[in-house]
Design a protein around this motif. Structure first.
Motif, mmCIF file in Angstrom:
data_model
loop_
_atom_site.group_PDB
_atom_site.id
_atom_site.type_symbol
_atom_site.label_atom_id
_atom_site.label_comp_id
_atom_site.label_asym_id
_atom_site.label_seq_id
_atom_site.Cartn_x
_atom_site.Cartn_y
_atom_site.Cartn_z
ATOM 1 N N GLU A 62 26.953 -39.940 -17.026
ATOM 2 C CA GLU A 62 26.819 -38.755 -16.214
ATOM 3 C C GLU A 62 27.118 -38.995 -14.653
ATOM 4 O OE1 GLU A 62 23.378 -36.176 -18.667
ATOM 5 O OE2 GLU A 62 22.841 -37.581 -17.169
ATOM 6 N N LEU A 63 26.886 -39.972 -14.107
ATOM 7 C CA LEU A 63 26.946 -40.290 -12.673
ATOM 8 C C LEU A 63 28.657 -40.741 -12.687
ATOM 9 C CD1 LEU A 63 25.718 -40.495 -10.078
ATOM 10 C CD2 LEU A 63 25.326 -42.684 -10.392
ATOM 11 N N LEU A 107 19.157 -38.162 -7.981
ATOM 12 C CA LEU A 107 20.252 -38.996 -8.466
ATOM 13 C C LEU A 107 19.656 -40.022 -9.640
ATOM 14 C CD1 LEU A 107 22.856 -40.097 -7.400
ATOM 15 C CD2 LEU A 107 21.934 -41.599 -5.731
ATOM 16 N N GLY A 108 18.442 -40.608 -9.531
ATOM 17 C CA GLY A 108 18.032 -41.547 -10.422
ATOM 18 C C GLY A 108 18.001 -40.906 -11.943
ATOM 19 N N ARG A 109 17.939 -39.733 -12.153
ATOM 20 C CA ARG A 109 17.949 -39.059 -13.595
ATOM 21 C C ARG A 109 19.152 -38.923 -14.233
ATOM 22 N NH1 ARG A 109 13.172 -34.496 -12.635
ATOM 23 N NH2 ARG A 109 11.608 -35.788 -12.151
ATOM 24 N N ASP A 156 13.057 -46.258 -0.451
ATOM 25 C CA ASP A 156 11.979 -45.162 -0.118
ATOM 26 C C ASP A 156 12.986 -43.966 -0.268
ATOM 27 O OD1 ASP A 156 9.559 -43.698 0.141
ATOM 28 O OD2 ASP A 156 9.379 -44.215 2.188
ATOM 29 N N GLY A 157 12.153 -42.613 -0.537
ATOM 30 C CA GLY A 157 12.609 -41.366 -0.234
ATOM 31 C C GLY A 157 13.538 -41.039 -1.455
ATOM 32 N N GLU A 158 14.177 -39.797 -1.357
ATOM 33 C CA GLU A 158 14.843 -39.441 -2.535
ATOM 34 C C GLU A 158 16.113 -38.628 -2.198
ATOM 35 O OE1 GLU A 158 12.277 -36.903 -4.312
ATOM 36 O OE2 GLU A 158 12.841 -34.985 -3.271
ATOM 37 N N ALA A 218 25.685 -44.327 -3.952
ATOM 38 C CA ALA A 218 26.482 -44.526 -5.219
ATOM 39 C C ALA A 218 25.490 -45.081 -6.126
ATOM 40 C CB ALA A 218 27.774 -45.374 -4.980
ATOM 41 N N ARG A 219 24.387 -45.574 -6.129
ATOM 42 C CA ARG A 219 23.342 -45.923 -6.876
ATOM 43 C C ARG A 219 23.612 -47.601 -7.178
ATOM 44 N NH1 ARG A 219 21.325 -42.420 -11.900
ATOM 45 N NH2 ARG A 219 22.680 -44.059 -13.183
#
Length: 368
Positions: A77-78, A70-72, A60-62, A53-54
């Motif tokens: 927006e999220l 997700l980080g963008r 590590d990883g994506e 859910a950030r």
């Protein structure tokens, strides 16, 4: 739509600061499906959910959501894509339950946060969906933990997310509201094509509602699959370190450890009628034998878990004279017989004869 991955994780490690809690996570979630995390307390289920859910940065990883990293996503927006309901208590400043639910509309309102008529209708519908519309004007701080859980779910519904993340959503709920919540989730998945990602402690509920179960053990994803593939008795014992009692996979229930010792009671069971007797004897720490029970009888796994010995017959076969004689030999070592059955069918007439022999031998017989 169910076959399309909506959220994907590759080589993801989650944790706090520099401390990894769960490493090398690789999984995918699909819209229209419910994915459930299970595992012992402290295994990292909540950490995974918060990271997805950030709320926590990945170590590590994506993770991609709808094909995009997700980080963008911006926070706004999220918030239109995901909603999360955690188990921790939240504190509000003199807000009613309706006002708490309305905060789920903030990703869609202007800077001033004014609710439109459509926003207010969404709030009303969300409260109605979780059977909490009568709470709308009650201060959030004044309602029970179970009611708060339903209000927070309504808030998440108000966000109109595509991914709904729930951390132990059935905590604090009574039996009725657990069932209602699961029904709501199934309806949301079916009607709105949501991807649901949640953790549960109740294995019976996970078995009934999940499309996919993910098991977390020793800092890693240990097993992934459909409930019928994952929730197998010996594996669950290892996953949770169960060394007292047992878990029955087919019916999804737990049993305490049986009583050891020389049995003084023989229980003539069948058809599920003796289950309350087994549990009462276990509570009273009374060792007992049970029989003759068909191996496909609903009470067989309970007897198997709690009795010192169970005399059983193969499924769909009449109780044989050999099994009845085996039961008789055990019965003769006991001081009393309990037979809760009020009637006998052609498949278990040997049990009726067993009961009659006990009476003829002067052994104390009761039905409870």
């Amino acid at each position: 739509m169910k076959n399309t991955s909506y959220l994907c994780a590759q080589n993801v490690t989650v944790g706090y600061g520099a401390r990894a809690v769960v490493e090398n996570i690789a999984l995918s979630l699909r819209r229209g499906c419910i994915t459930t995390l299970i595992g012992a307390n402290g295994s990292g289920k909540s950490t995974i959910l918060k990271s997805f859910a950030r709320q926590l940065p990945l170590l590590d990883g994506e993770i991609t959501l709808g094909g995009r990293l997700l980080g963008r996503y911006t926070a706004a927006e999220l918030a239109r894509k995901t909603a999360m309901v955690m188990t921790g208590r939240i504190h509000t400043e003199l807000m009613t339950c309706g006002e708490v639910v309305a905060t789920g509309r903030y990703p869609y309102t202007g800077r001033m946060g004014f609710l439109s008529a459509l926003d207010k209708e969404n709030v009303r519908q969300a409260l109605d969906m979780v059977q909490a519309k009568e709470l709308a004007d009650i201060p959030f701080e004044d309602v029970s933990d179970g009611q708060r859980q339903r209000v927070m779910l309504a808030r998440a519904i108000c966000q109109e997310p595509e991914l709904l993340i729930l951390d132990e959503p059935t905590s604090f709920l009574d039996i009725r509201h657990k069932l209602e919540l699961l029904s709501i989730l199934e309806e949301l998945v079916r009607q709105k094509n949501l991807a649901v990602f949640m953790s549960l402690h109740e294995l019976d509920l996970a078995q009934k509602i999940s499309d996919t179960v993910i098991c977390i053990k020793d800092g890693r994803v240990d097993r992934v699959g459909a409930p019928e593939e994952v929730l197998e008795a010996s594996y669950i014992a290892k996953l949770y370190g169960i060394d007292k009692g047992s878990y029955h996979a087919q019916l999804g229930f737990l049993e305490l450890e049986g009583v050891n010792g020389k049995p003084e009671v023989f229980v003539i069971g069948g058809g599920g009628q003796a289950i309350p007797v087994y549990h009462r004897l276990q509570r009273q720490h009374v060792a007992f034998y049970a029989g003759v029970i068909h191996q496909n009888d609903i009470e067989y796994p309970v007897a198997k878990a709690l009795a010192v010995k169970v005399v059983s017959e193969q499924a769909f076969e009449p109780v044989s004279a050999a099994r009845a004689q085996e039961a008789w030999q055990l019965l003769c070592t006991c001081r009393r017989v309990i037979c809760p059955a009020a009637q006998f069918g052609t498949g278990n007439m040997e049990n009726y004869r067993l009961l009659a022999r006990a009476r003829e031998a002067g052994i104390a017989v009761s039905n409870s």
